[in-house]
Motif scaffolding. Structure first.
Motif, mmCIF file in Angstrom:
data_model
loop_
_atom_site.group_PDB
_atom_site.id
_atom_site.type_symbol
_atom_site.label_atom_id
_atom_site.label_comp_id
_atom_site.label_asym_id
_atom_site.label_seq_id
_atom_site.Cartn_x
_atom_site.Cartn_y
_atom_site.Cartn_z
ATOM 1 N N ASP A 96 75.987 57.121 15.941
ATOM 2 C CA ASP A 96 75.412 58.426 15.802
ATOM 3 C C ASP A 96 73.760 58.316 16.119
ATOM 4 O OD1 ASP A 96 77.712 59.505 15.397
ATOM 5 O OD2 ASP A 96 77.271 59.743 12.912
ATOM 6 N N HIS A 97 73.406 57.403 15.622
ATOM 7 C CA HIS A 97 71.899 57.395 15.769
ATOM 8 C C HIS A 97 71.281 56.318 16.761
ATOM 9 C CE1 HIS A 97 71.682 59.884 12.316
ATOM 10 N NE2 HIS A 97 72.619 58.797 11.586
ATOM 11 N N PHE A 98 71.888 55.351 17.254
ATOM 12 C CA PHE A 98 71.427 54.453 18.089
ATOM 13 C C PHE A 98 72.477 53.808 18.952
ATOM 14 C CE2 PHE A 98 69.028 53.653 13.972
ATOM 15 C CZ PHE A 98 67.692 54.140 14.160
ATOM 16 N N PRO A 99 73.064 54.589 19.705
ATOM 17 C CA PRO A 99 74.304 54.191 20.468
ATOM 18 C C PRO A 99 73.891 53.102 21.757
ATOM 19 C CG PRO A 99 73.394 56.294 21.153
ATOM 20 C CD PRO A 99 72.579 55.997 19.838
ATOM 21 N N ARG A 100 72.628 53.163 22.233
ATOM 22 C CA ARG A 100 72.235 52.339 23.289
ATOM 23 C C ARG A 100 71.686 51.009 22.578
ATOM 24 N NH1 ARG A 100 74.106 55.773 25.238
ATOM 25 N NH2 ARG A 100 75.782 53.970 25.490
ATOM 26 N N THR A 101 71.450 51.022 21.523
ATOM 27 C CA THR A 101 71.182 49.743 20.695
ATOM 28 C C THR A 101 72.318 48.991 20.504
ATOM 29 O OG1 THR A 101 69.105 50.894 19.608
ATOM 30 C CG2 THR A 101 70.091 48.554 18.801
ATOM 31 N N LEU A 102 73.508 49.779 20.083
ATOM 32 C CA LEU A 102 74.762 49.297 19.905
ATOM 33 C C LEU A 102 75.401 48.754 20.955
ATOM 34 C CD1 LEU A 102 77.089 48.533 18.189
ATOM 35 C CD2 LEU A 102 78.101 51.102 18.511
ATOM 36 N N GLU A 103 75.332 49.153 22.107
ATOM 37 C CA GLU A 103 75.730 48.952 23.521
ATOM 38 C C GLU A 103 74.974 47.606 23.792
ATOM 39 O OE1 GLU A 103 76.209 50.755 28.046
ATOM 40 O OE2 GLU A 103 74.326 51.242 26.720
ATOM 41 N N ALA A 104 73.619 47.564 23.916
ATOM 42 C CA ALA A 104 73.086 46.369 24.187
ATOM 43 C C ALA A 104 73.382 45.246 23.049
ATOM 44 C CB ALA A 104 71.342 46.726 24.162
ATOM 45 N N LEU A 105 73.642 45.653 21.862
ATOM 46 C CA LEU A 105 73.984 44.424 20.891
ATOM 47 C C LEU A 105 75.241 43.681 21.574
ATOM 48 C CD1 LEU A 105 73.372 43.153 18.155
ATOM 49 C CD2 LEU A 105 74.818 44.817 17.237
ATOM 50 N N VAL A 106 76.202 44.630 21.582
ATOM 51 C CA VAL A 106 77.480 44.083 21.898
ATOM 52 C C VAL A 106 77.659 43.377 23.327
ATOM 53 C CG1 VAL A 106 79.878 44.426 21.932
ATOM 54 C CG2 VAL A 106 78.625 45.531 20.302
ATOM 55 N N LEU A 107 76.862 43.859 24.165
ATOM 56 C CA LEU A 107 77.284 43.471 25.725
ATOM 57 C C LEU A 107 76.399 42.216 25.806
ATOM 58 C CD1 LEU A 107 77.511 46.646 27.772
ATOM 59 C CD2 LEU A 107 79.370 45.362 27.122
ATOM 60 N N HIS A 108 75.250 42.212 25.326
ATOM 61 C CA HIS A 108 74.217 40.858 25.686
ATOM 62 C C HIS A 108 73.891 40.183 24.498
ATOM 63 C CE1 HIS A 108 74.368 43.760 29.115
ATOM 64 N NE2 HIS A 108 73.335 44.635 28.588
ATOM 65 N N LEU A 109 74.155 40.496 23.360
ATOM 66 C CA LEU A 109 73.793 39.535 22.126
ATOM 67 C C LEU A 109 75.117 38.778 21.471
ATOM 68 C CD1 LEU A 109 70.353 41.223 20.944
ATOM 69 C CD2 LEU A 109 70.724 39.242 22.310
ATOM 70 N N VAL A 110 76.157 39.427 21.848
ATOM 71 C CA VAL A 110 77.023 38.684 20.986
ATOM 72 C C VAL A 110 77.523 37.454 21.629
ATOM 73 C CG1 VAL A 110 79.579 39.050 20.063
ATOM 74 C CG2 VAL A 110 77.817 40.778 19.933
ATOM 75 N N SER A 111 77.342 36.303 20.931
ATOM 76 C CA SER A 111 77.623 35.042 21.359
ATOM 77 C C SER A 111 79.070 34.723 20.992
ATOM 78 C CB SER A 111 76.658 33.809 20.878
ATOM 79 O OG SER A 111 77.054 34.002 19.435
ATOM 80 N N PRO A 112 79.395 33.381 21.304
ATOM 81 C CA PRO A 112 80.905 33.230 21.196
ATOM 82 C C PRO A 112 81.156 32.971 19.800
ATOM 83 C CG PRO A 112 80.209 31.825 22.799
ATOM 84 C CD PRO A 112 78.937 32.316 22.486
ATOM 85 N N VAL A 113 80.278 32.743 18.820
ATOM 86 C CA VAL A 113 80.633 32.739 17.445
ATOM 87 C C VAL A 113 80.434 34.256 16.960
ATOM 88 C CG1 VAL A 113 78.178 32.084 16.693
ATOM 89 C CG2 VAL A 113 80.193 31.658 15.064
ATOM 90 N N GLY A 114 79.541 34.950 17.568
ATOM 91 C CA GLY A 114 79.481 36.342 17.277
ATOM 92 C C GLY A 114 80.680 37.186 17.330
ATOM 93 N N ALA A 115 81.402 36.576 18.652
ATOM 94 C CA ALA A 115 82.490 37.687 19.225
ATOM 95 C C ALA A 115 83.725 37.057 18.097
ATOM 96 C CB ALA A 115 83.090 36.996 20.628
#
Length: 505
Positions: A421-440
């Motif tokens: 609701d408030h930070f959709p682009r931040t969520l998009e950047a987080l999941v697409l570019h900052l989730v490592s193998p252990v994060g996934a």
């Protein structure tokens, strides 16, 4: 500390064959049997303190035996790079033991291989083995008294008349019976056997340290394709933690037993053991194949291998994620409660959101991200620079995965809905570019836990909102699945290294 079900029992009443086969052997846990072989002729006739050495010389002195010659004595390593096998008349070895016994009685100081090296050659100089302290460097190890598969290698078959197969092994098909004998104190290197083993002390005493097969990562087994694949690569006399760091934890999983004359120790296949023998210790061991191995059909090997490696990989993955969760809400609800405003979030969830936004701001260069999560401003138009996901596999090395791991599943759900609701682009950047193998791996596990806590309608609403943030939902799934597979692949490499001694780049 060993698990309770792995504790080694000490048994005074010798079991029957049926009791051993049904109650003891299937547990695959060692057991000590006190006074198991007190009735053997060998128990009284082979005792060095009552003329046993003369008896053995008269009985089998003309036999030629193979002795283990070590330059690292009193430690005897199983790797053939550290010892030689030398043919020697049994009578010469017995004379050896008698001389050492006499020297000990008059206060002779035990030998040191560093002080007096062995003579360069002794192929035909049998007496040279009796010179000085060379006696400390030879060990009569695993000399066959009976061998089903290699009868031609039996060297001391005449001794079979003085021993008796324990009652509880009478239904087993024994593969071999062997003699073990030393004059001076000896230490065997840490290893496991591919057969069940009953070690019987006829004279003297032995101290045995044992580790279950599950402890092999801490013992660094040698390469599976090597000559000494059943031995530990950790030197027991000079452990270097910079080379074998996991060895520091091996003592937590070890158990120690002391065997005196008459005692027997059942060592199941696969259990690592390291044996210290006192001066003039004589022992006999029985080897037989376990029912599990003998009953395993060859055409099933590949399937069982994959099952076992998968189970070890799953266990390794759990260990890679081993970390406490400081922000857990024990009041789990089966339905999400409250709205998606930032004010509805619990303090620890709000703090986690703030930390994630800061990480995205730092790594993805989202210029207009606000540093204070307290604002409800939308950042739809925030531009971000694509970065390559870090190849991180340990939870403690990854701040994003650590934050996600610390959140209880329903709190994670609330945080993501607030970000939708408030930070959709931040969520998009987080999941697409900052989730490592252990994060996934962490994120998908949290989703699986969440799915068990909410009903189907709320699950569908959550995933519709979550994936709706992304222009390409399949790309997101690919990122998470590829990350999970990369994490699993690293865990598999760890298994090959820890359990098989195989390093994969």
């Amino acid at each position: 500390m060993a698990e309770e079900y792995l504790r080694i029992p000490k048994i005074d009443a010798i079991p029957s064959a049926q009791q051993f086969t049904s109650l003891i052997e299937p547990k695959n846990v060692p057991a000590v049997f006190h006074g198991c072989i007190n009735h053997w002729k060998a128990f009284s006739n082979w005792n060095p303190s009552t003329g046993g050495l003369d008896y053995l010389k008269e009985l089998a002195g003309s036999s030629t035996v193979e002795v283990m010659l070590s330059r690292s004595a009193p430690v005897f390593y199983g790797d053939i790079r550290n010892h030689e096998r030398v043919q020697l008349p049994f009578a010469t070895f017995i004379g050896h033991c008698k001389d050492y016994s006499l020297q000990s009685k008059v206060g002779h100081i035990p030998c040191s291989s560093e002080e007096k090296p062995l003579p360069e050659t002794f192929e035909t100089e049998e007496d040279s083995l009796l010179v000085g302290d060379a006696s400390c460097q030879i060990y009569l190890a695993q000399v066959p008294i009976m061998n089903i598969e290699k009868e031609e290698r039996v060297q001391l078959g005449v001794l079979i008349e003085d021993i008796q197969t324990p009652q509880f092994l009478e239904t087993k098909t024994l593969s071999s019976i062997n003699l073990w004998m030393n004059s001076a104190q000896t230490r065997s290197s840490t290893h496991y056997d591919p057969h069940h083993n009953l070690l019987c002390v006829v004279a003297g005493s032995k101290q045995v340290d044992l580790w279950p097969p599950s402890s092999s990562p801490f013992l660094y087994p040698m390469q599976l394709y090597g000559e000494a694949s059943n031995h530990s690569a950790v030197p027991i006399d000079k452990v270097d933690l910079s080379v074998h760091p996991r060895a520091e934890h091996s003592k937590k999983y070890s158990q120690r037993v002391i065997l005196h004359a008459g005692d027997a120790l059942f060592i199941p296949e696969g259990w690592f053991h390291q044996v210290d023998s006192e001066n003039l210790t004589v022992a006999v061991n029985f080897w037989w194949q376990s029912e599990m191995m003998s009953g395993m059909l060859e055409h099933m090997d590949s399937y069982y291998l994959r099952r076992i490696l998968k189970r070890l990989t799953d266990k390794e993955m759990n260990q890679m994620l081993c970390k406490s969760s400081p922000c857990v809400n024990n009041k789990l609800s089966h339905e999400p409660s409250g709205g998606n405003t930032l004010h509805d979030l619990e303090p620890c969830v709000l703090r986690s959101l703030h930390e994630l936004v800061s990480i995205v701001h730092e790594h993805v260069n989202a210029a207009d991200l606000r540093s204070a999560v307290g604002s409800s401003a939308d950042v739809e138009k925030t531009s971000h620079k694509k970065t390559v996901t870090s190849e991180l596999y340990q939870l403690e090395d990854d701040p994003v995965a650590s934050i996600l791991w610390a959140l209880e599943p329903l709190n994670l759900q609330k945080m993501f809905l607030a970000m939708v609701d408030h930070f959709p682009r931040t969520l998009e950047a987080l999941v697409l570019h900052l989730v490592s193998p252990v994060g996934a791996e962490v994120l998908t596990r949290k989703f699986e836990e969440m799915d068990q806590l909410i009903n189907e309608e709320n699950r569908n609403e959550f995933y519709k909102a979550f994936y709706g943030v992304f222009d390409d939902q399949f790309a997101v799934m690919d990122v998470l699945l590829n990350g999970k597979e990369s994490f699993s692949c690293q865990a598999f490499k760890n298994v090959l290294d820890k359990f098989l001694g195989v390093k994969v780049q």
